[in-house]
Design a protein around this motif. Structure first.
Motif, PDB file in Angstrom:
ATOM      1  N   ARG A  71      -3.983 -13.035   2.011  1.00  0.00           N
ATOM      2  CA  ARG A  71      -3.754 -11.979   2.993  1.00  0.00           C
ATOM      3  C   ARG A  71      -4.192 -10.622   2.455  1.00  0.00           C
ATOM      4  NH1 ARG A  71      -0.566  -8.168   5.243  1.00  0.00           N
ATOM      5  NH2 ARG A  71      -0.151  -8.368   7.489  1.00  0.00           N
ATOM      6  N   GLU A  72      -3.884 -10.347   1.187  1.00  0.00           N
ATOM      7  CA  GLU A  72      -4.249  -9.058   0.618  1.00  0.00           C
ATOM      8  C   GLU A  72      -5.765  -8.938   0.456  1.00  0.00           C
ATOM      9  OE1 GLU A  72      -3.978  -5.203  -1.005  1.00  0.00           O
ATOM     10  OE2 GLU A  72      -2.764  -6.410   0.369  1.00  0.00           O
ATOM     11  N   ARG A  96      -6.991  -8.204   3.950  1.00  0.00           N
ATOM     12  CA  ARG A  96      -6.598  -6.848   4.359  1.00  0.00           C
ATOM     13  C   ARG A  96      -7.536  -5.815   3.757  1.00  0.00           C
ATOM     14  NH1 ARG A  96      -4.227  -2.298   2.929  1.00  0.00           N
ATOM     15  NH2 ARG A  96      -4.140  -2.942   0.745  1.00  0.00           N
ATOM     16  N   ARG A  97      -7.841  -5.969   2.480  1.00  0.00           N
ATOM     17  CA  ARG A  97      -8.728  -5.001   1.821  1.00  0.00           C
ATOM     18  C   ARG A  97     -10.139  -5.061   2.394  1.00  0.00           C
ATOM     19  NH1 ARG A  97      -7.228  -4.465  -4.609  1.00  0.00           N
ATOM     20  NH2 ARG A  97      -4.958  -4.511  -4.390  1.00  0.00           N
ATOM     21  N   ARG A 141     -10.198  -3.361   5.793  1.00  0.00           N
ATOM     22  CA  ARG A 141     -10.172  -1.908   5.629  1.00  0.00           C
ATOM     23  C   ARG A 141     -11.547  -1.382   5.200  1.00  0.00           C
ATOM     24  NH1 ARG A 141      -7.006  -0.357   0.667  1.00  0.00           N
ATOM     25  NH2 ARG A 141      -9.040  -0.804  -0.265  1.00  0.00           N
ATOM     26  N   GLN A 144      -7.987 -14.144  11.007  1.00  0.00           N
ATOM     27  CA  GLN A 144      -7.719 -13.445   9.752  1.00  0.00           C
ATOM     28  C   GLN A 144      -7.645 -11.938  10.007  1.00  0.00           C
ATOM     29  OE1 GLN A 144     -11.128 -15.219   7.626  1.00  0.00           O
ATOM     30  NE2 GLN A 144      -9.690 -15.989   6.097  1.00  0.00           N
ATOM     31  N   VAL A 182      -4.041  -9.041   9.743  1.00  0.00           N
ATOM     32  CA  VAL A 182      -3.923  -7.923   8.796  1.00  0.00           C
ATOM     33  C   VAL A 182      -4.245  -6.560   9.376  1.00  0.00           C
ATOM     34  CG1 VAL A 182      -4.527  -9.490   6.892  1.00  0.00           C
ATOM     35  CG2 VAL A 182      -6.326  -8.081   7.951  1.00  0.00           C
ATOM     36  N   VAL A 183      -4.781  -6.505  10.592  1.00  0.00           N
ATOM     37  CA  VAL A 183      -5.313  -5.226  11.071  1.00  0.00           C
ATOM     38  C   VAL A 183      -4.255  -4.142  11.146  1.00  0.00           C
ATOM     39  CG1 VAL A 183      -5.041  -5.821  13.533  1.00  0.00           C
ATOM     40  CG2 VAL A 183      -6.781  -4.147  12.821  1.00  0.00           C
ATOM     41  N   GLU A 184      -3.008  -4.481  11.453  1.00  0.00           N
ATOM     42  CA  GLU A 184      -1.961  -3.466  11.535  1.00  0.00           C
ATOM     43  C   GLU A 184      -1.697  -2.810  10.187  1.00  0.00           C
ATOM     44  OE1 GLU A 184       1.623  -4.745  13.373  1.00  0.00           O
ATOM     45  OE2 GLU A 184       0.646  -5.424  15.220  1.00  0.00           O
ATOM     46  N   ASP A 185      -1.976  -3.538   9.102  1.00  0.00           N
ATOM     47  CA  ASP A 185      -1.709  -3.016   7.757  1.00  0.00           C
ATOM     48  C   ASP A 185      -2.978  -2.587   7.033  1.00  0.00           C
ATOM     49  OD1 ASP A 185       1.042  -3.618   8.035  1.00  0.00           O
ATOM     50  OD2 ASP A 185       0.655  -5.706   7.469  1.00  0.00           O
ATOM     51  N   ALA A 186      -4.114  -2.619   7.715  1.00  0.00           N
ATOM     52  CA  ALA A 186      -5.385  -2.356   7.041  1.00  0.00           C
ATOM     53  C   ALA A 186      -5.743  -0.878   6.986  1.00  0.00           C
ATOM     54  CB  ALA A 186      -6.513  -3.134   7.729  1.00  0.00           C
TER      55      ALA A 186
END
Length: 392
Positions: A207-208, A211-212, A215, A239, A243-247
């Motif tokens: 996930r990380e 996410r990166r 971003r 995928q 993660v888009v909310e935390d990207a």
């Protein structure tokens, strides 16, 4: 997709286009001090391809942004190690086979794990073949597939030899890394030796990693839809959704897009201004590599026809879009004839495109060491005399 939050901004189509151009390095003064390595870090990925007409695509990408930087300088920027022998870049599967900044090595741990868990692509290796390749690299240092025992054997899977299959598998797994191309051949080395120790890990969970990459793709594009941003590093839509909310990207609406979009918040802080580049673009340039996005942003339908049968081609084997004034104003299918750059086929977006296309042709000719330009076919035949005069 999950329920979308309220858009943080409403962008006109023109604003989105200019944000995309600035994010990709085509609007505003280029950072010449950072040079090719700075362009690579800014883009996050430069696609490789075997086709070479004017030059290979990974050379054309920095040329389009920086101007006539020497081709040897481009190669050295990618492949010459820095202090202590640490590479600046490595090659891996991203949008396709891409040159990536070495700092992104940890971000692809999810892909390396995915490859390790896959079946062996229907091509079993003899016992010990994989281990032998790793052993040979450890003993002898960086080697090409030919030096490892030969790249081809007229067998299955692209006629690859067992040594080539083994080393490519090791590359996908992350045990081996490509940090150089020599005569277009990959040069392989052990990751433990080539990748800086602080980066040599698979510590980030899937996930990380994603996410990166989401971003970074959003920053490199400036603004994009779900498919635009996911496609930058060939991620799956689900995928992206996870993660888009935390990207760190913000939701926006763009006039005429008809799809939700996200933007790099830094790209919204100021209005994109500055000088536009006039240049030929590789079809594999990240500004235009996603065809639906190119048509949505520029109203320009483009297709690489290198793999289309010749009788069915419309614009030519390696038609290169021409960027000028922040718009795509035509196409050129180039070739070389000695010291002459040949525009085999040209399409123009009307008479106003003639000066820009002529400038792009002259500058490209000088960059690759040609001293003349010959225009053959122009789709709008009545514009050919003006173009011929303009490039003379």
């Amino acid at each position: 997709m999950t329920t979308l939050p309220r858009p943080a901004a409403e962008l006109s189509a023109d604003e989105a286009r200019r944000i995309a151009l600035r994010a990709q390095g085509f609007l505003g003064a280029p950072d010449r001090r950072a040079g090719v390595r700075g362009a690579l870090r800014h883009l996050g990925a430069v696609q490789l391809d075997t086709i070479s007409v004017l030059a290979r695509s990974h050379e054309l990408v920095p040329y389009a942004r920086l101007g006539a930087v020497g081709r040897r300088t481009v190669e050295d920027a990618y492949w010459t190690p820095g202090a202590g022998g640490a590479p600046h870049a490595f090659e891996y599967w991203s949008h396709a086979a891409c040159i990536l900044p070495i700092e992104e090595w940890p971000h692809f741990a999810f892909r390396r794990r995915g490859y390790r868990s896959r079946p062996h692509w229907g091509h079993p290796l003899p016992d010990g073949a994989y281990e032998q390749v790793v052993k040979q690299l450890r003993a002898e240092g960086p080697l090409t597939a030919t030096e490892l025992g030969g790249a081809k054997n007229k067998g299955e899977w692209w006629d690859w030899s067992d040594a080539k299959v083994a080393v490519e598998r090791a590359l996908m797994y992350g045990e081996v890394v490509c940090t150089q191309r020599r005569g277009w051949k990959r040069v392989y080395d052990l990751a433990e030796r080539a990748v800086p120790q602080e980066l040599l890990h698979d510590d980030l969970d899937d996930r990380e990693c994603v996410r990166r990459l989401v971003r970074l793709a959003g920053q490199s594009l400036g603004v994009g839809t779900r498919s635009d941003i996911a496609d930058y590093h060939r991620l799956k839509s689900e995928q992206f959704d996870a993660v888009v909310e935390d990207a760190g990207l913000v939701p926006v609406t763009v006039e005429g897009w008809g799809k939700p979009a996200w933007a790099d918040p830094a790209a919204l802080e100021s209005s994109p201004r500055g000088r536009h580049r006039t240049t030929l673009l590789s079809p594999f340039d990240s500004l235009v590599w996603e065809r639906a996005r190119t048509e949505r942003i520029f109203g320009f339908a483009h297709r690489l026809e290198a793999y289309v049968p010749k009788p069915k081609r419309v614009h030519g084997y390696f038609a290169m879009p021409v960027l000028a004034g922040g718009h795509l104003v035509g196409r050129v299918d180039p070739a070389r004839d000695g010291s002459t750059l040949v525009a085999k086929q040209v399409s123009l977006d009307g008479p106003k495109a003639v000066p820009a296309v002529a400038q792009a042709l002259r500058e490209a000719a000088e960059w690759v060491g040609c001293d003349a330009v010959r225009v053959e076919r122009v789709d709008a035949a009545e514009l050919r005399p003006a173009l011929v005069a303009a490039v003379a």
